[in-house]
Every structure is written in C-alpha cells, then in structure tokens.
Design a protein around this motif. Sequence first.
Motif, PDB file in Angstrom:
ATOM      1  N   SER A  87     -46.507  24.935  -2.237  1.00  0.00           N
ATOM      2  CA  SER A  87     -45.994  24.037  -1.197  1.00  0.00           C
ATOM      3  C   SER A  87     -44.694  24.572  -0.614  1.00  0.00           C
ATOM      4  N   SER A  88     -44.363  24.083   0.550  1.00  0.00           N
ATOM      5  CA  SER A  88     -43.073  24.376   1.170  1.00  0.00           C
ATOM      6  C   SER A  88     -42.415  23.056   1.532  1.00  0.00           C
ATOM      7  N   LEU A  89     -41.118  23.093   1.810  1.00  0.00           N
ATOM      8  CA  LEU A  89     -40.425  21.867   2.219  1.00  0.00           C
ATOM      9  C   LEU A  89     -40.916  21.401   3.580  1.00  0.00           C
ATOM     10  N   ALA A  90     -41.315  22.338   4.419  1.00  0.00           N
ATOM     11  CA  ALA A  90     -41.806  21.972   5.752  1.00  0.00           C
ATOM     12  C   ALA A  90     -43.205  21.375   5.690  1.00  0.00           C
ATOM     13  N   ALA A  91     -44.013  21.822   4.732  1.00  0.00           N
ATOM     14  CA  ALA A  91     -45.388  21.334   4.607  1.00  0.00           C
ATOM     15  C   ALA A  91     -45.697  21.058   3.139  1.00  0.00           C
ATOM     16  N   PRO A  92     -45.119  19.995   2.587  1.00  0.00           N
ATOM     17  CA  PRO A  92     -45.339  19.711   1.163  1.00  0.00           C
ATOM     18  C   PRO A  92     -46.746  19.176   0.903  1.00  0.00           C
ATOM     19  N   GLY A 232     -32.986  19.956  -8.354  1.00  0.00           N
ATOM     20  CA  GLY A 232     -33.907  20.722  -9.176  1.00  0.00           C
ATOM     21  C   GLY A 232     -34.752  19.869 -10.099  1.00  0.00           C
ATOM     22  N   ASP A 233     -34.426  18.602 -10.244  1.00  0.00           N
ATOM     23  CA  ASP A 233     -35.241  17.695 -11.044  1.00  0.00           C
ATOM     24  C   ASP A 233     -36.478  17.235 -10.285  1.00  0.00           C
ATOM     25  N   PHE A 234     -36.575  17.627  -9.012  1.00  0.00           N
ATOM     26  CA  PHE A 234     -37.702  17.234  -8.172  1.00  0.00           C
ATOM     27  C   PHE A 234     -38.449  18.443  -7.607  1.00  0.00           C
ATOM     28  N   THR A 235     -37.715  19.436  -7.154  1.00  0.00           N
ATOM     29  CA  THR A 235     -38.304  20.681  -6.682  1.00  0.00           C
ATOM     30  C   THR A 235     -37.262  21.788  -6.724  1.00  0.00           C
ATOM     31  N   ASP A 236     -37.682  22.950  -7.184  1.00  0.00           N
ATOM     32  CA  ASP A 236     -36.778  24.104  -7.199  1.00  0.00           C
ATOM     33  C   ASP A 236     -36.514  24.630  -5.791  1.00  0.00           C
ATOM     34  N   ASN A 242     -29.796  30.728  -1.257  1.00  0.00           N
ATOM     35  CA  ASN A 242     -29.312  31.028   0.092  1.00  0.00           C
ATOM     36  C   ASN A 242     -29.061  29.785   0.935  1.00  0.00           C
ATOM     37  N   LEU A 243     -29.322  28.599   0.388  1.00  0.00           N
ATOM     38  CA  LEU A 243     -29.136  27.373   1.160  1.00  0.00           C
ATOM     39  C   LEU A 243     -27.660  26.977   1.188  1.00  0.00           C
ATOM     40  N   ALA A 244     -27.098  26.867   2.385  1.00  0.00           N
ATOM     41  CA  ALA A 244     -25.739  26.359   2.540  1.00  0.00           C
ATOM     42  C   ALA A 244     -25.750  24.853   2.290  1.00  0.00           C
ATOM     43  N   PRO A 245     -24.611  24.274   1.873  1.00  0.00           N
ATOM     44  CA  PRO A 245     -24.595  22.850   1.511  1.00  0.00           C
ATOM     45  C   PRO A 245     -25.185  21.918   2.569  1.00  0.00           C
ATOM     46  N   LEU A 246     -24.777  22.052   3.822  1.00  0.00           N
ATOM     47  CA  LEU A 246     -25.262  21.115   4.839  1.00  0.00           C
ATOM     48  C   LEU A 246     -26.735  21.332   5.175  1.00  0.00           C
ATOM     49  N   GLU A 247     -27.220  22.564   5.092  1.00  0.00           N
ATOM     50  CA  GLU A 247     -28.639  22.819   5.316  1.00  0.00           C
ATOM     51  C   GLU A 247     -29.458  22.239   4.175  1.00  0.00           C
ATOM     52  N   ARG A 248     -28.973  22.393   2.955  1.00  0.00           N
ATOM     53  CA  ARG A 248     -29.641  21.803   1.790  1.00  0.00           C
ATOM     54  C   ARG A 248     -29.695  20.286   1.920  1.00  0.00           C
ATOM     55  N   ARG A 249     -28.602  19.716   2.379  1.00  0.00           N
ATOM     56  CA  ARG A 249     -28.534  18.269   2.583  1.00  0.00           C
ATOM     57  C   ARG A 249     -29.542  17.822   3.637  1.00  0.00           C
ATOM     58  N   ARG A 250     -29.644  18.586   4.734  1.00  0.00           N
ATOM     59  CA  ARG A 250     -30.584  18.241   5.807  1.00  0.00           C
ATOM     60  C   ARG A 250     -32.022  18.308   5.316  1.00  0.00           C
ATOM     61  N   LEU A 251     -32.374  19.374   4.598  1.00  0.00           N
ATOM     62  CA  LEU A 251     -33.736  19.533   4.109  1.00  0.00           C
ATOM     63  C   LEU A 251     -34.121  18.429   3.128  1.00  0.00           C
ATOM     64  N   ALA A 252     -33.157  17.988   2.331  1.00  0.00           N
ATOM     65  CA  ALA A 252     -33.451  16.965   1.319  1.00  0.00           C
ATOM     66  C   ALA A 252     -33.643  15.578   1.918  1.00  0.00           C
ATOM     67  N   THR A 253     -33.174  15.383   3.130  1.00  0.00           N
ATOM     68  CA  THR A 253     -33.186  14.029   3.694  1.00  0.00           C
ATOM     69  C   THR A 253     -34.007  13.930   4.975  1.00  0.00           C
ATOM     70  N   SER A 254     -34.841  14.917   5.256  1.00  0.00           N
ATOM     71  CA  SER A 254     -35.633  14.873   6.482  1.00  0.00           C
ATOM     72  C   SER A 254     -37.098  15.132   6.167  1.00  0.00           C
ATOM     73  N   GLY A 255     -37.971  14.740   7.092  1.00  0.00           N
ATOM     74  CA  GLY A 255     -39.394  14.998   6.958  1.00  0.00           C
ATOM     75  C   GLY A 255     -40.039  14.305   5.774  1.00  0.00           C
ATOM     76  N   VAL A 257     -40.206  15.248   2.700  1.00  0.00           N
ATOM     77  CA  VAL A 257     -39.374  15.244   1.488  1.00  0.00           C
ATOM     78  C   VAL A 257     -38.378  14.100   1.542  1.00  0.00           C
ATOM     79  N   GLY A 258     -37.744  13.901   2.690  1.00  0.00           N
ATOM     80  CA  GLY A 258     -36.783  12.808   2.824  1.00  0.00           C
ATOM     81  C   GLY A 258     -37.412  11.437   2.607  1.00  0.00           C
ATOM     82  N   ALA A 259     -38.700  11.319   2.897  1.00  0.00           N
ATOM     83  CA  ALA A 259     -39.383  10.034   2.736  1.00  0.00           C
ATOM     84  C   ALA A 259     -39.660   9.691   1.270  1.00  0.00           C
ATOM     85  N   LEU A 260     -39.460  10.633   0.364  1.00  0.00           N
ATOM     86  CA  LEU A 260     -39.780  10.407  -1.046  1.00  0.00           C
ATOM     87  C   LEU A 260     -38.693   9.661  -1.813  1.00  0.00           C
ATOM     88  N   TRP A 261     -37.453   9.645  -1.303  1.00  0.00           N
ATOM     89  CA  TRP A 261     -36.370   9.003  -2.055  1.00  0.00           C
ATOM     90  C   TRP A 261     -36.596   7.493  -2.122  1.00  0.00           C
TER      91      TRP A 261
END
Length: 295
Positions: A87-92, A232-236, A242-255, A257-261
């Motif tokens: 899987s990918s973050l874009a297409a889980p 990392g308790d949900f996905t490595d 290589n993920l910068a903090p704000l990009e990591r934050r965006r990926l975790a809260t969008s699409g 993946v973001g709908a899973l919280w």
Amino acid sequence: MRNVFAAASLLCLAGCATAPVAEPVAVPVAVPDPAAKPPEVPGGMQWLYGAAEGAAASVQTYRAFEAFVRAALRERPTMGVVLAEGSSLAAPAFVPCGNKPPAVILDADETAVQNQGLEHALAARGVASDREVLNRWQAQPRLTGQPAMPGAAETLARLRSAGVTVIFNTNRDSANAAATVASLNAAGVGPAEHLRTLFLRGDVDGKGGKDGRRSHVAKNYCVVAMAGDQMGDFTDLLNAPNLAPLERRRLATSGAVGALWGNGWFLLSNPVYGPGLKGTIDEVFSPDNRWDGER
C-alpha cells in the motif's frame, strides 16, 4: 635474662612515650543544600505523567477506542484497519477480514503502560534519553514504576471479555521478552504471550519497523482497531526518514489516512519522546503562520 627483658621493656616504654599519637581524621559529611533546586521536569513529562489533562485525554481515547470496537463487532466488518503490503499513503488498501476472529493491536509504552520509573531516572539526570539506562529498565521485570495508562486496563479487560484478542506490538527488544511479559502483566494490561499476543523488535521479519509484525497478525485476525502514541504504531510509511515535519503532518491528516483517526486508528498523546518531536523553527512554523511579536 630477667635484666635483659627489663631493659627491653624500658626501651619500649621510652619509645612509646616519645612516639607521636595520630589524631583522628575528620571525614566530611555531605549536607544537602536546602537552597538547591530539584531537577526541572520537562513540560512533556509534566503533562503526560502528572497532569489531570493528560490522564483525561488517555481515558477519553480509550473510551472512544472501546466504543468503536464494540460497534465493529456488531457490524462484522469485511476489511480490517491494517494496511495491506504494497500500500501507499496515496492509495491505501487494507487487509480483508474474511472469517478471521477479531483483534486489536496496541503499542505498549505510553500507550498501554507508562514508563514513569524510567522517565523519572532520566529527568533526575537532566537528560532526555540514555540508552544504557533504557536497556537496564527494559531488561528487568517491572512490578512498580510502570502503571497502566489511564483507562487502558479496564478497557482491555472488557474487550477481552467481549471476545476480542488484544495484541501488543512494541519496539522493546526481543531479548527482553520475558521481562516485558512480566511488566505488562504486573501493570494489569495483560495477559501477554510472546509471539502470540506480544510482538517485539526483530520478531517475524527481523526489522525495527512494525509493518511486518502487523501484517503477520492480520493474516490470522480481523484487526478492527489499533492504538498507539507514534505514527509508526499505525504505518511505517509515516516514519520515512525523508519526510519533513509539516509534510509528515499533512500526509497523516489528509485523504484516506486522515479519515482513519478515531475511525479505526486511535492516537494517545506523547509529548515526551518519539519521531514527532523534531524540526527547526523554520520546519515547524510555516511561513503563513509566523509572527515576529511586533505590532
């Protein structure tokens, strides 16, 4: 002969009379300085281990976690919440449930149990981490100093009674399996059994990431919910170096993946340690959100 002994005795007495007598040496005694300040406790530790707010947040998360799991049991989901291999973050994509029995996967440290003893030792030393101290902490069964996270023991006991298998996936070292089992059981969040309901760093695939262990569990169980205190308790995938903090934050809260919280993935706050605590001032504050303090 008597005269010889008498003479020797006189010489001895004369020597004893003239030899200096050693004075007792005074040993300085350390006296605590009443003015000395105790070590400062980092704000994250104050919040997580001492604050009412920290305890309330944990209880709130576990109540939501339990409610979601109970609803999932009623609905009998066709898909679990573990990302499928590839899987990918874009297409889980997620591992299907089929007829597998229900389970939940949780991290251990600062998710199921609190490492208060360890963090106290670090705070007293004025350091944020110390690998040698950490190794000593993990290697011995902990009957005290490691209480359950607020709400954890009660929630996990009720889920087990409802027929849900509780599985721990932690990055404690596999060599310390026996000590980890004893510590989790003593904290009241067990029972835990290595390689059945407890998986440690290096288990299954020999790696430090947790995805391999999650995939292994999902082959045998319908994982209806997961809980942790780090991405990392949900996905490595969210721990890519290589993920910068704000990009990591965006990926975790969008699409998707973001709908899973709160909808299968449940995060407990941990402001004390972990990969989320990084970033320079320019990496943490986006240009749109900066202010220099002037009018």
